[in-house]
Write a protein that holds these residues in place. Structure first.
Motif, PDB file in Angstrom:
ATOM      1  N   GLY A   1       0.830  -1.188   0.000  1.00  0.00           N
ATOM      2  CA  GLY A   1       0.000   0.000   0.000  1.00  0.00           C
ATOM      3  C   GLY A   1       0.869   1.244   0.000  1.00  0.00           C
ATOM      4  N   LEU A   2       0.372   2.309  -0.605  1.00  0.00           N
ATOM      5  CA  LEU A   2       1.094   3.578  -0.681  1.00  0.00           C
ATOM      6  C   LEU A   2       0.277   4.667  -0.011  1.00  0.00           C
ATOM      7  N   MET A   3       0.922   5.439   0.872  1.00  0.00           N
ATOM      8  CA  MET A   3       0.314   6.628   1.462  1.00  0.00           C
ATOM      9  C   MET A   3       1.147   7.834   1.061  1.00  0.00           C
ATOM     10  N   SER A   4       0.512   8.710   0.279  1.00  0.00           N
ATOM     11  CA  SER A   4       1.220   9.881  -0.201  1.00  0.00           C
ATOM     12  C   SER A   4       0.194  10.949  -0.547  1.00  0.00           C
ATOM     13  N   MET A   5       0.660  12.056  -1.126  1.00  0.00           N
ATOM     14  CA  MET A   5      -0.227  13.118  -1.572  1.00  0.00           C
ATOM     15  C   MET A   5       0.261  13.646  -2.910  1.00  0.00           C
ATOM     16  N   VAL A   6      -0.672  13.790  -3.852  1.00  0.00           N
ATOM     17  CA  VAL A   6      -0.351  14.334  -5.171  1.00  0.00           C
ATOM     18  C   VAL A   6      -1.407  15.368  -5.523  1.00  0.00           C
ATOM     19  N   GLY A   7      -1.155  16.106  -6.586  1.00  0.00           N
ATOM     20  CA  GLY A   7      -2.136  17.068  -7.057  1.00  0.00           C
ATOM     21  C   GLY A   7      -3.128  16.432  -8.015  1.00  0.00           C
ATOM     22  N   LYS A   8      -4.269  17.105  -8.200  1.00  0.00           N
ATOM     23  CA  LYS A   8      -5.232  16.665  -9.218  1.00  0.00           C
ATOM     24  C   LYS A   8      -4.802  17.269 -10.544  1.00  0.00           C
ATOM     25  N   ASP A   9      -3.828  16.618 -11.175  1.00  0.00           N
ATOM     26  CA  ASP A   9      -3.284  17.124 -12.425  1.00  0.00           C
ATOM     27  C   ASP A   9      -2.790  15.946 -13.261  1.00  0.00           C
ATOM     28  N   ALA A  10      -2.242  16.235 -14.419  1.00  0.00           N
ATOM     29  CA  ALA A  10      -1.811  15.166 -15.323  1.00  0.00           C
ATOM     30  C   ALA A  10      -0.715  14.308 -14.704  1.00  0.00           C
ATOM     31  N   VAL A  11       0.182  14.937 -13.957  1.00  0.00           N
ATOM     32  CA  VAL A  11       1.269  14.188 -13.322  1.00  0.00           C
ATOM     33  C   VAL A  11       0.712  13.288 -12.217  1.00  0.00           C
ATOM     34  N   GLY A  12      -0.243  13.809 -11.453  1.00  0.00           N
ATOM     35  CA  GLY A  12      -0.891  12.982 -10.433  1.00  0.00           C
ATOM     36  C   GLY A  12      -1.599  11.788 -11.039  1.00  0.00           C
ATOM     37  N   ASN A  13      -2.275  12.003 -12.162  1.00  0.00           N
ATOM     38  CA  ASN A  13      -2.949  10.892 -12.855  1.00  0.00           C
ATOM     39  C   ASN A  13      -1.941   9.856 -13.355  1.00  0.00           C
ATOM     40  N   PHE A  14      -0.782  10.329 -13.818  1.00  0.00           N
ATOM     41  CA  PHE A  14       0.285   9.431 -14.269  1.00  0.00           C
ATOM     42  C   PHE A  14       0.727   8.517 -13.128  1.00  0.00           C
ATOM     43  N   ILE A  15       0.819   9.069 -11.923  1.00  0.00           N
ATOM     44  CA  ILE A  15       1.215   8.293 -10.751  1.00  0.00           C
ATOM     45  C   ILE A  15       0.151   7.255 -10.396  1.00  0.00           C
ATOM     46  N   ILE A  16      -1.121   7.646 -10.430  1.00  0.00           N
ATOM     47  CA  ILE A  16      -2.205   6.707 -10.125  1.00  0.00           C
ATOM     48  C   ILE A  16      -2.235   5.576 -11.152  1.00  0.00           C
ATOM     49  N   GLU A  17      -2.067   5.902 -12.421  1.00  0.00           N
ATOM     50  CA  GLU A  17      -2.035   4.877 -13.461  1.00  0.00           C
ATOM     51  C   GLU A  17      -0.878   3.905 -13.232  1.00  0.00           C
ATOM     52  N   HIS A  18       0.270   4.432 -12.797  1.00  0.00           N
ATOM     53  CA  HIS A  18       1.418   3.572 -12.504  1.00  0.00           C
ATOM     54  C   HIS A  18       1.071   2.593 -11.375  1.00  0.00           C
ATOM     55  N   CYS A  19       0.404   3.093 -10.339  1.00  0.00           N
ATOM     56  CA  CYS A  19       0.012   2.216  -9.227  1.00  0.00           C
ATOM     57  C   CYS A  19      -0.907   1.106  -9.717  1.00  0.00           C
ATOM     58  N   GLU A  20      -1.866   1.459 -10.556  1.00  0.00           N
ATOM     59  CA  GLU A  20      -2.794   0.459 -11.082  1.00  0.00           C
ATOM     60  C   GLU A  20      -2.059  -0.614 -11.879  1.00  0.00           C
ATOM     61  N   LYS A  21      -1.135  -0.189 -12.714  1.00  0.00           N
ATOM     62  CA  LYS A  21      -0.387  -1.137 -13.555  1.00  0.00           C
ATOM     63  C   LYS A  21       0.499  -2.059 -12.726  1.00  0.00           C
ATOM     64  N   ASN A  22       0.947  -1.580 -11.566  1.00  0.00           N
ATOM     65  CA  ASN A  22       1.891  -2.354 -10.753  1.00  0.00           C
ATOM     66  C   ASN A  22       1.251  -3.007  -9.534  1.00  0.00           C
ATOM     67  N   GLY A  23      -0.074  -2.995  -9.482  1.00  0.00           N
ATOM     68  CA  GLY A  23      -0.770  -3.692  -8.416  1.00  0.00           C
ATOM     69  C   GLY A  23      -0.582  -3.089  -7.038  1.00  0.00           C
ATOM     70  N   ILE A  24      -0.347  -1.786  -6.969  1.00  0.00           N
ATOM     71  CA  ILE A  24      -0.151  -1.095  -5.692  1.00  0.00           C
ATOM     72  C   ILE A  24      -1.488  -0.566  -5.192  1.00  0.00           C
ATOM     73  N   ASP A  25      -1.797  -0.802  -3.929  1.00  0.00           N
ATOM     74  CA  ASP A  25      -3.002  -0.248  -3.313  1.00  0.00           C
ATOM     75  C   ASP A  25      -2.767   1.254  -3.084  1.00  0.00           C
ATOM     76  N   TYR A  26      -3.446   2.082  -3.860  1.00  0.00           N
ATOM     77  CA  TYR A  26      -3.237   3.532  -3.768  1.00  0.00           C
ATOM     78  C   TYR A  26      -4.405   4.256  -3.085  1.00  0.00           C
ATOM     79  N   SER A  27      -5.219   3.499  -2.365  1.00  0.00           N
ATOM     80  CA  SER A  27      -6.359   4.111  -1.677  1.00  0.00           C
ATOM     81  C   SER A  27      -5.903   5.099  -0.610  1.00  0.00           C
ATOM     82  N   GLY A  28      -4.630   5.013  -0.203  1.00  0.00           N
ATOM     83  CA  GLY A  28      -4.084   5.954   0.772  1.00  0.00           C
ATOM     84  C   GLY A  28      -3.417   7.166   0.141  1.00  0.00           C
TER      85      GLY A  28
END
Length: 319
Positions: free
Chosen positions: A60-87
């Motif tokens: 699981g990952l606990m962090s903070m990002v912005g609601k922007d294209a870079v933040g979306n890139f990070i969320i997509e990376h988590c999805e592709k790598n099976g990381i729980d990003y609910s935090g």
């Protein structure tokens, strides 16, 4: 609480743009064509989460990002790598941090970072303390990296973990704002495995001999001090007085050291999860880091568990 995850990684999730190879006199050149400019995942916590997930664990990952294209890139990376990003909290009005990494021919690097990005804006309020106990291990990916996660915040996070019987691991970077060892002494008293590199450890303790450096950290109450010594490997001292020096993998030519320490920590924590001995943990960590430095970017080197196991066999054959 039921342990849904093996590890929760707390800390930075950003994007790195490595420029490689960069000459040390780059600012004397009007135009500098490079062999490669790429956008990669970066930030200590997401680096660790990515590598440990690829090594076969629920992270699981606990962090903070912005609601922007870079933040979306990070969320997509988590999805592709099976990381729980609910935090991972996404916030309006915050720019997700981007680090530009200037990487020299020998793999050393300097970062240029945005002081107004998410890395510098994350606070204890962005960490869901109630969800910390969902994992077996807490990894505080880099003390001092998020400037607003101070000692008081670290103590709150670590207390939540210890009250639920968790193992606590922590890494660090060089202090950004002149912080001293006394500023984090209380927080360190909760840590089971601490992963500073040699330069960081010397700056923090004022010592240069490995044993002396380790002893200063030991006095804070850390269970195991694991000092990363680069091409030498690592040095470990434990509260029972035992010392281990575990050599690095031989014959490795580094092309990018970005994220090497995060990969080392990922390998070590993976081995701890699997009940390996302290020496085996260090060996697995050295091997994982050796793979990472042979690719551009912090998370592009280690692709799967088999890759690390094969390198581990080669490593043992060197002994």
């Amino acid at each position: 609480m039921e342990k849904k995850l093996d590890v929760i990684c707390v800390g930075a999730a950003i994007v790195d743009i490595p420029l490689q190879p960069v000459s040390r006199d780059i600012f004397d050149i009007e135009s500098c064509p490079l062999e490669q400019i790429s956008m990669t995942i970066g930030g200590d916590a997401i680096n660790e989460a990515t590598v440990m997930s690829r090594l076969g664990h629920k992270i699981g990952l606990m962090s903070m990002v912005g609601k922007d294209a870079v933040g979306n890139f990070i969320i997509e990376h988590c999805e592709k790598n099976g990381i729980d990003y609910s935090g991972v909290k996404m916030k309006e009005g915050i720019d997700t941090s981007i680090n530009v990494g200037l990487v020299t021919h020998d793999g050393e690097r300097t970062f240029v970072t945005n002081r107004n990005g998410s890395l510098w804006k994350m606070t204890i309020d962005d960490v869901d303390l109630d969800r910390i106990p969902e994992a077996k291990i807490l990894s505080m990916a880099s003390i001092f990296n998020n400037q607003l996660i101070d000692c008081d915040a670290l103590v709150k996070i670590f207390k939540a973990a210890k009250e639920n019987g968790m193992i606590i691991c922590a890494d660090m970077i060089k202090a950004r704002l002149g912080e001293t060892l006394d500023d984090i002494r209380e927080a360190l008293s909760y840590v089971d495995y601490f992963f500073p590199n040699y330069d960081e450890a010397c700056m923090m303790t004022g010592k240069t001999e490995l044993e002396d450096v380790a002893d200063v950290f030991m006095d804070c109450g850390i269970s195991h001090v694991v000092i990363k010594t680069g091409k030498r490997g690592c040095y470990i001292k434990s509260q029972d007085g035992s010392v281990l020096e575990v050599p690095a993998v031989k014959g490795i030519t580094a092309i990018d050291t970005i994220g090497a320490g995060d990969n080392f920590a990922s390998g070590f924590i993976t081995a701890v999860l699997e009940g390996k001995s302290l020496k085996e943990c260090a060996e697995f960590a050295n091997v994982t880091a050796s793979i990472s430095v042979q690719s551009i970017g912090a998370t592009t080197g280690v692709r799967n568990r088999q890759q690390v196991e094969e390198r581990l066999k080669e490593y043992y054959a060197q002994q």
